[in-house]
Enzyme design. Sequence first.
Site, PDB file in Angstrom:
ATOM      1  N   LYS A  13      -3.243 -34.948 -53.596  1.00 51.17           N
ATOM      2  CA  LYS A  13      -3.162 -35.611 -54.909  1.00 51.17           C
ATOM      3  C   LYS A  13      -3.838 -36.988 -54.865  1.00 51.17           C
ATOM      4  CE  LYS A  13       1.367 -35.662 -54.894  1.00 51.17           C
ATOM      5  NZ  LYS A  13       1.617 -35.051 -53.578  1.00 51.17           N
ATOM      6  N   ARG A  88       8.398 -36.391 -61.212  1.00 53.19           N
ATOM      7  CA  ARG A  88       8.920 -35.422 -60.256  1.00 53.19           C
ATOM      8  C   ARG A  88      10.240 -34.822 -60.738  1.00 53.19           C
ATOM      9  NH1 ARG A  88       6.176 -38.315 -55.605  1.00 53.19           N
ATOM     10  NH2 ARG A  88       6.015 -36.854 -53.889  1.00 53.19           N
ATOM     11  N   ARG A 127      -2.395 -37.333 -41.282  1.00 52.42           N
ATOM     12  CA  ARG A 127      -2.641 -38.339 -42.322  1.00 52.42           C
ATOM     13  C   ARG A 127      -2.388 -39.761 -41.831  1.00 52.42           C
ATOM     14  NH1 ARG A 127      -0.109 -37.974 -48.255  1.00 52.42           N
ATOM     15  NH2 ARG A 127       1.899 -37.755 -47.197  1.00 52.42           N
ATOM     16  N   ARG A 160       2.734 -42.787 -41.765  1.00 52.85           N
ATOM     17  CA  ARG A 160       3.984 -43.039 -42.484  1.00 52.85           C
ATOM     18  C   ARG A 160       5.148 -42.461 -41.702  1.00 52.85           C
ATOM     19  NH1 ARG A 160       2.796 -40.807 -48.407  1.00 52.85           N
ATOM     20  NH2 ARG A 160       4.998 -40.291 -48.249  1.00 52.85           N
ATOM     21  N   ARG A 171      11.436 -33.834 -47.694  1.00 52.90           N
ATOM     22  CA  ARG A 171      10.482 -33.980 -48.803  1.00 52.90           C
ATOM     23  C   ARG A 171       9.934 -32.631 -49.232  1.00 52.90           C
ATOM     24  NH1 ARG A 171       6.415 -37.431 -46.150  1.00 52.90           N
ATOM     25  NH2 ARG A 171       5.177 -37.277 -48.038  1.00 52.90           N
TER      26      ARG A 171
HETATM   27  P1  ADP Z   1       3.617 -37.469 -51.075  1.00 51.90           P
HETATM   28  O1  ADP Z   1       2.416 -38.070 -50.421  1.00 51.90           O
HETATM   29  O2  ADP Z   1       4.457 -36.731 -50.179  1.00 51.90           O
HETATM   30  O3  ADP Z   1       3.362 -36.731 -52.319  1.00 51.90           O
HETATM   31  P2  ADP Z   1       4.581 -39.932 -52.175  1.00 51.90           P
HETATM   32  O4  ADP Z   1       3.747 -40.931 -51.483  1.00 51.90           O
HETATM   33  O5  ADP Z   1       4.209 -39.566 -53.560  1.00 51.90           O
HETATM   34  O6  ADP Z   1       4.656 -38.641 -51.303  1.00 51.90           O
HETATM   35  O7  ADP Z   1       6.102 -40.371 -52.175  1.00 51.90           O
HETATM   36  C1  ADP Z   1       6.732 -40.926 -51.033  1.00 51.90           C
HETATM   37  C2  ADP Z   1       8.189 -41.149 -51.321  1.00 51.90           C
HETATM   38  O8  ADP Z   1       8.348 -42.060 -52.423  1.00 51.90           O
HETATM   39  C3  ADP Z   1       8.958 -39.900 -51.751  1.00 51.90           C
HETATM   40  O9  ADP Z   1       9.429 -39.160 -50.635  1.00 51.90           O
HETATM   41  C4  ADP Z   1      10.113 -40.520 -52.549  1.00 51.90           C
HETATM   42  O10 ADP Z   1      11.099 -41.092 -51.688  1.00 51.90           O
HETATM   43  C5  ADP Z   1       9.432 -41.671 -53.268  1.00 51.90           C
HETATM   44  N1  ADP Z   1       8.883 -41.249 -54.579  1.00 51.90           N
HETATM   45  C6  ADP Z   1       7.564 -41.196 -54.923  1.00 51.90           C
HETATM   46  N2  ADP Z   1       7.422 -40.775 -56.183  1.00 51.90           N
HETATM   47  C7  ADP Z   1       8.667 -40.541 -56.662  1.00 51.90           C
HETATM   48  C8  ADP Z   1       9.183 -40.076 -57.910  1.00 51.90           C
HETATM   49  N3  ADP Z   1       8.357 -39.755 -58.942  1.00 51.90           N
HETATM   50  N4  ADP Z   1      10.523 -39.959 -58.044  1.00 51.90           N
HETATM   51  C9  ADP Z   1      11.351 -40.288 -57.032  1.00 51.90           C
HETATM   52  N5  ADP Z   1      10.933 -40.714 -55.836  1.00 51.90           N
HETATM   53  C10 ADP Z   1       9.605 -40.854 -55.633  1.00 51.90           C
HETATM   54  P1  ADP Z   2      -0.887 -36.253 -51.286  1.00 46.39           P
HETATM   55  O1  ADP Z   2      -1.246 -37.512 -52.043  1.00 46.39           O
HETATM   56  O2  ADP Z   2      -0.829 -35.051 -52.184  1.00 46.39           O
HETATM   57  O3  ADP Z   2       0.359 -36.385 -50.464  1.00 46.39           O
HETATM   58  P2  ADP Z   2      -3.252 -36.887 -49.652  1.00 46.39           P
HETATM   59  O4  ADP Z   2      -4.323 -37.101 -50.668  1.00 46.39           O
HETATM   60  O5  ADP Z   2      -2.656 -38.075 -49.009  1.00 46.39           O
HETATM   61  O6  ADP Z   2      -2.087 -35.946 -50.286  1.00 46.39           O
HETATM   62  O7  ADP Z   2      -3.838 -35.894 -48.540  1.00 46.39           O
HETATM   63  C1  ADP Z   2      -3.093 -35.537 -47.386  1.00 46.39           C
HETATM   64  C2  ADP Z   2      -3.985 -35.633 -46.127  1.00 46.39           C
HETATM   65  O8  ADP Z   2      -4.961 -34.596 -46.155  1.00 46.39           O
HETATM   66  C3  ADP Z   2      -4.770 -36.933 -46.009  1.00 46.39           C
HETATM   67  O9  ADP Z   2      -4.839 -37.267 -44.642  1.00 46.39           O
HETATM   68  C4  ADP Z   2      -6.163 -36.596 -46.573  1.00 46.39           C
HETATM   69  O10 ADP Z   2      -7.190 -37.382 -45.952  1.00 46.39           O
HETATM   70  C5  ADP Z   2      -6.303 -35.128 -46.201  1.00 46.39           C
HETATM   71  N1  ADP Z   2      -6.986 -34.314 -47.221  1.00 46.39           N
HETATM   72  C6  ADP Z   2      -6.881 -34.418 -48.569  1.00 46.39           C
HETATM   73  N2  ADP Z   2      -7.591 -33.437 -49.188  1.00 46.39           N
HETATM   74  C7  ADP Z   2      -8.154 -32.688 -48.192  1.00 46.39           C
HETATM   75  C8  ADP Z   2      -9.000 -31.508 -48.185  1.00 46.39           C
HETATM   76  N3  ADP Z   2      -9.374 -30.913 -49.318  1.00 46.39           N
HETATM   77  N4  ADP Z   2      -9.366 -31.014 -46.985  1.00 46.39           N
HETATM   78  C9  ADP Z   2      -8.955 -31.612 -45.825  1.00 46.39           C
HETATM   79  N5  ADP Z   2      -8.159 -32.706 -45.772  1.00 46.39           N
HETATM   80  C10 ADP Z   2      -7.763 -33.246 -46.938  1.00 46.39           C
END
Ligand code: ADP
Ligand code: ADP
Length: 217
Positions: A13, A88, A127, A160, A171
Site C-alpha cells: 500500500k 480499518r 522491509r 519495525r 496484525r
Molecule cells: P501495515 O504496514 O501493516 O499496513 P501500518 O503501518 O498501516 O501497518 O500500521 C501500523 C500499526 O499502526 C497498526 O498495527 C496499528 O497498531 C496502527 N494503525 C495504523 N492504522 C490504523 C487504523 N486505521 N486503525 C487503528 N490502528 C491503526
Molecule cells: P504496506 O504499506 O501495505 O504494509 P509496503 O509498501 O511497506 O506495504 O511494502 C512491504 C514491503 O514490500 C516493503 O519492503 C516494500 O519495499 C516491498 N514491496 C512493495 N511492493 C512490492 C512488489 N510489488 N514487489 C516486491 N516488493 C515489494
Amino acid sequence: MDSILIGAPGAGKGTQAEKLSQLLGVRHIASGDLFRKAFEEQTELALKAQKYVDLGELVPDELTIPAVLRHVEEPESMHGVLLDGFPRTLAQAQALDAVLQGVNRQIDLAIYLKLSREELLRRIAGRLFCHAHQHVYHVQFRPPKVADTCDLDGSKLYQRPDDTGEALRRRLVIFFNEATQVLDYYRKQHKLRKVDGNQSIDQVTAMLLNEINDSMR
Ligand code: ADP
Ligand code: ADP
C-alpha cells in the site's frame, strides 16, 4: 479524486500510494506513518497509541479517527487524498464519509490489493523504514544504494519491531478479521475493485492506474 488502498500488512500500500499520489496529484495519507512520526516526536498521541502499535493491535477509533481526519481536512488535501491503512473499521469508514460529505466530496474508489500469505510474509520479513520520513525499502526487492541508509534523506534504516514475532502475527489475524467489514462497506456502494498485488512494483502500479482510469469513465 479521493480513494483508498486496502491491503494486509506488507501488501504494498505505502509503496504504491507514494507513486500514485505523485502521478495523480493527490495527497498520500498513511495512518501507520502518522503514528510512527508521532513516536519519533514523542507527542501526546504517541503516549496513548504506542502500546497498541507495539502489540500489533488496532489503535482505538477515538484516537485514530481524529488523528487521521485532521489531515484530510487540511488545505493540502483539497485536491484529493489517497488513504493507506485507513479506514480499518466500519466506524472509521463512516467518520471519513461524514468529513468528506461536509465539503461535498466522497470516496470515489476503494482498491483491495490482494496477495498470497507467503508473499506477504516475504515482503514484511525484508522491509526496512527510514527514521526521518518513513521511506520504505526491502533488503531484496528494493534495496537502498548504500546499506542501511535512506537514498532520499540519508537517515538510517530500521526494521519495525511490529514487523516480527507476535505483533506481526496479531496484525495479520486482525487484518483478515476486520477487513471484511470495510470491504463489504465499499462493495455495497459499488466502489470496490480488486488488484493482484503479487506482481512487481511497476506491474502493480500499472494495474492500479488501469482501475483508476476505468473507474473515472
Ligand atoms: P501495515 O504496514 O501493516 O499496513 P501500518 O503501518 O498501516 O501497518 O500500521 C501500523 C500499526 O499502526 C497498526 O498495527 C496499528 O497498531 C496502527 N494503525 C495504523 N492504522 C490504523 C487504523 N486505521 N486503525 C487503528 N490502528 C491503526
Ligand atoms: P504496506 O504499506 O501495505 O504494509 P509496503 O509498501 O511497506 O506495504 O511494502 C512491504 C514491503 O514490500 C516493503 O519492503 C516494500 O519495499 C516491498 N514491496 C512493495 N511492493 C512490492 C512488489 N510489488 N514487489 C516486491 N516488493 C515489494
